[in-house]
Scaffold this active site. Structure first.
Site, PDB file in Angstrom:
ATOM      1  N   GLU A  36      43.160  36.474  49.521  1.00 49.61           N
ATOM      2  CA  GLU A  36      44.026  36.918  50.374  1.00 49.61           C
ATOM      3  C   GLU A  36      43.875  38.584  50.245  1.00 49.61           C
ATOM      4  OE1 GLU A  36      47.150  34.596  48.557  1.00 49.61           O
ATOM      5  OE2 GLU A  36      47.383  33.748  50.387  1.00 49.61           O
ATOM      6  N   ALA A  50      46.524  35.396  42.138  1.00 48.64           N
ATOM      7  CA  ALA A  50      47.898  35.747  41.517  1.00 48.64           C
ATOM      8  C   ALA A  50      47.919  35.502  39.912  1.00 48.64           C
ATOM      9  CB  ALA A  50      49.006  35.019  42.171  1.00 48.64           C
ATOM     10  N   GLY A  55      45.065  34.493  45.666  1.00 46.00           N
ATOM     11  CA  GLY A  55      45.581  35.879  46.076  1.00 46.00           C
ATOM     12  C   GLY A  55      44.215  36.997  45.984  1.00 46.00           C
ATOM     13  N   GLU A  82      45.025  27.171  45.553  1.00 48.77           N
ATOM     14  CA  GLU A  82      46.456  26.801  45.189  1.00 48.77           C
ATOM     15  C   GLU A  82      46.618  25.545  45.262  1.00 48.77           C
ATOM     16  OE1 GLU A  82      45.326  29.186  47.197  1.00 48.77           O
ATOM     17  OE2 GLU A  82      46.189  31.188  47.050  1.00 48.77           O
TER      18      GLU A  82
HETATM   19  N1  CAA Z   1      46.086  34.030  36.515  1.00 52.51           N
HETATM   20  C1  CAA Z   1      46.139  34.470  34.905  1.00 52.51           C
HETATM   21  N2  CAA Z   1      45.138  34.344  34.462  1.00 52.51           N
HETATM   22  C2  CAA Z   1      43.752  34.049  34.789  1.00 52.51           C
HETATM   23  C3  CAA Z   1      43.681  33.721  36.080  1.00 52.51           C
HETATM   24  C4  CAA Z   1      44.774  33.740  37.061  1.00 52.51           C
HETATM   25  N3  CAA Z   1      44.704  33.597  38.253  1.00 52.51           N
HETATM   26  N4  CAA Z   1      42.506  33.420  36.220  1.00 52.51           N
HETATM   27  C5  CAA Z   1      41.839  33.390  35.166  1.00 52.51           C
HETATM   28  N5  CAA Z   1      42.625  33.964  34.123  1.00 52.51           N
HETATM   29  C6  CAA Z   1      42.377  34.159  32.691  1.00 52.51           C
HETATM   30  C7  CAA Z   1      42.211  32.847  31.996  1.00 52.51           C
HETATM   31  O1  CAA Z   1      43.456  32.149  31.865  1.00 52.51           O
HETATM   32  C8  CAA Z   1      41.402  33.377  30.908  1.00 52.51           C
HETATM   33  O2  CAA Z   1      42.108  33.915  29.982  1.00 52.51           O
HETATM   34  P1  CAA Z   1      42.210  33.678  28.365  1.00 52.51           P
HETATM   35  O3  CAA Z   1      40.756  33.989  28.070  1.00 52.51           O
HETATM   36  O4  CAA Z   1      43.200  34.270  27.776  1.00 52.51           O
HETATM   37  O5  CAA Z   1      42.275  31.952  28.197  1.00 52.51           O
HETATM   38  C9  CAA Z   1      40.368  34.413  31.545  1.00 52.51           C
HETATM   39  O6  CAA Z   1      41.202  34.879  32.678  1.00 52.51           O
HETATM   40  C10 CAA Z   1      39.102  33.878  31.579  1.00 52.51           C
HETATM   41  O7  CAA Z   1      39.228  32.671  32.617  1.00 52.51           O
HETATM   42  P2  CAA Z   1      38.291  31.224  32.402  1.00 52.51           P
HETATM   43  O8  CAA Z   1      38.143  31.314  30.792  1.00 52.51           O
HETATM   44  O9  CAA Z   1      39.073  30.341  33.347  1.00 52.51           O
HETATM   45  O10 CAA Z   1      36.974  31.908  33.086  1.00 52.51           O
HETATM   46  P3  CAA Z   1      36.070  30.521  33.802  1.00 52.51           P
HETATM   47  O11 CAA Z   1      34.693  31.614  34.084  1.00 52.51           O
HETATM   48  O12 CAA Z   1      35.951  29.528  32.941  1.00 52.51           O
HETATM   49  O13 CAA Z   1      36.566  30.268  35.202  1.00 52.51           O
HETATM   50  C11 CAA Z   1      37.808  30.361  37.291  1.00 52.51           C
HETATM   51  C12 CAA Z   1      36.721  31.296  36.145  1.00 52.51           C
HETATM   52  C13 CAA Z   1      37.029  29.363  37.978  1.00 52.51           C
HETATM   53  C14 CAA Z   1      38.178  31.829  38.293  1.00 52.51           C
HETATM   54  C15 CAA Z   1      39.238  30.173  36.365  1.00 52.51           C
HETATM   55  O14 CAA Z   1      39.524  31.016  35.682  1.00 52.51           O
HETATM   56  C16 CAA Z   1      40.121  29.589  37.603  1.00 52.51           C
HETATM   57  O15 CAA Z   1      40.471  28.592  37.956  1.00 52.51           O
HETATM   58  N6  CAA Z   1      41.403  30.643  37.468  1.00 52.51           N
HETATM   59  C17 CAA Z   1      42.288  30.323  38.620  1.00 52.51           C
HETATM   60  C18 CAA Z   1      42.148  30.604  40.076  1.00 52.51           C
HETATM   61  C19 CAA Z   1      43.286  30.072  40.718  1.00 52.51           C
HETATM   62  O16 CAA Z   1      43.766  29.052  40.749  1.00 52.51           O
HETATM   63  N7  CAA Z   1      43.721  31.281  41.683  1.00 52.51           N
HETATM   64  C20 CAA Z   1      45.060  31.081  42.298  1.00 52.51           C
HETATM   65  C21 CAA Z   1      46.037  31.809  41.711  1.00 52.51           C
HETATM   66  S1  CAA Z   1      47.485  31.207  42.772  1.00 52.51           S
HETATM   67  C22 CAA Z   1      47.684  32.203  43.978  1.00 52.51           C
HETATM   68  O17 CAA Z   1      46.895  33.254  44.025  1.00 52.51           O
HETATM   69  C23 CAA Z   1      48.818  32.310  44.731  1.00 52.51           C
HETATM   70  C24 CAA Z   1      48.860  33.127  45.881  1.00 52.51           C
HETATM   71  O18 CAA Z   1      48.434  32.788  47.067  1.00 52.51           O
HETATM   72  C25 CAA Z   1      49.583  34.489  46.012  1.00 52.51           C
END
Ligand code: CAA
Length: 257
Positions: free
Chosen positions: A111, A65, A108, A131
């Site tokens: 999911e 998400a 998400g 999450e």
């Molecule tokens: N939401 C918004 N932006 C996101 C994102 C997310 N889930 N995942 C990555 N991005 C963005 C980052 O903020 C970054 O943006 P900027 O360049 O503007 O800073 C860009 O995408 C690239 O990301 P990273 O620099 O972090 O890339 P990376 O290769 O170093 O790491 C990653 C990749 C491990 C996937 C890391 O981005 C990460 O941990 N992302 C979040 C994953 C996460 O926690 N997902 C769960 C979300 S909650 C959910 O999904 C709830 C539900 O059940 C409905």
């Protein structure tokens, strides 16, 4: 229809829906989910489409998400946003949907892959529900679908730690149907979609619905549902054609009637 966050191509008899927000790793904002639900619902109403492939490009399926949308949200804000309405729309899509997962399928994203009917994983795929590391928990079916797919112990481990699993681990656990080299992931998913699309359309839709009943009902009710679908299909022109074609040793010609 033009989409802002998706690319949709019709390659008759299949549709390919590509998540297209590479700068945020295909983060599933509410706008993305709304477009995705609309695009998949459109497959149901499009006579050219019998199966759909969903993918996010070779680098990432979806990193979850859109976390930015969660900032400062109260429970009331979350409830009022009707965030999960789009997920319910996707759940009701009748066309089979194959997820081609390359790279991250997190939160998400995992999911969403699980909400599809079949997952084809590239060797680079990583599945996880991180999450818990944000101080929350899965909210789009992860606790339910992951547990049903890989069992309680492994699902608990993933959901309570937020740790991801590799494509090979996902294959061993039964989460995905097969693992392929990354450069073949989309082509394999498309080939599978075309194979499904070549089968009798009404039987495919009924069979999908019946398999999904396994997640909704006790065994006896599911078996009864299956039997009703089975009996119903005997009233279709395609069942008559398929059975005659077998006896006459010729390929069947499906009309979807
Ligand atoms: N939401 C918004 N932006 C996101 C994102 C997310 N889930 N995942 C990555 N991005 C963005 C980052 O903020 C970054 O943006 P900027 O360049 O503007 O800073 C860009 O995408 C690239 O990301 P990273 O620099 O972090 O890339 P990376 O290769 O170093 O790491 C990653 C990749 C491990 C996937 C890391 O981005 C990460 O941990 N992302 C979040 C994953 C996460 O926690 N997902 C769960 C979300 S909650 C959910 O999904 C709830 C539900 O059940 C409905």
């Amino acid at each position: 229809m033009a989409y802002e966050h998706l690319i949709v191509t019709i390659e008759e008899p299949i549709a390919v829906v590509t998540l297209n927000r590479p700068k945020s790793l295909n983060a599933l904002s509410q706008a993305v989910m709304g477009e995705l639900a609309t695009a998949l619902e459109a497959c149901d109403g499009d006579p050219r489409v019998r199966c759909a492939v969903l993918w996010g490009g070779p680098r990432v399926f979806a990193a979850g998400a859109d976390i930015r949308e969660f900032a400062e949200q109260s429970p009331g804000d979350m409830i009022r946003s009707y965030r999960f309405l789009e997920w319910e729309r996707i759940r009701r899509v009748a066309t089979p949907v194959i997820a081609a997962v390359s790279g991250y399928a997190l939160g998400g994203g995992c999911e969403l892959a699980m909400a599809c009917d079949i997952i084809i994983a590239a060797e680079t795929a990583q599945f996880g529900q991180p999450e818990i590391q944000l101080g929350v928990m899965p909210g789009a079916g992860g606790t339910q679908r992951l547990t049903r797919a890989i069992g309680k112990s492994r699902a608990m481990e993933m959901i309570l730690t937020g740790r991801s699993i590799s494509a090979q681990e996902a294959l061993a656990a039964g989460l995905v149907a097969r693992v392929v080299p990354v450069e073949l992931c989309l082509d394999e998913a498309k080939a599978l979609a075309r194979e499904i699309a070549s089968r009798a359309p009404l039987a495919v839709r009924a069979a999908k619905e019946a398999v999904l009943q396994a997640f909704e009902t006790p065994l006896a009710a599911g078996v009864l549902f299956e039997r009703r679908c089975f009996h119903m299909l005997f009233g279709t022109a395609d069942a008559a054609e398929g059975i005659h074609a077998f006896v006459e040793k010729r390929p069947a010609k499906w009309t979807g009637r």
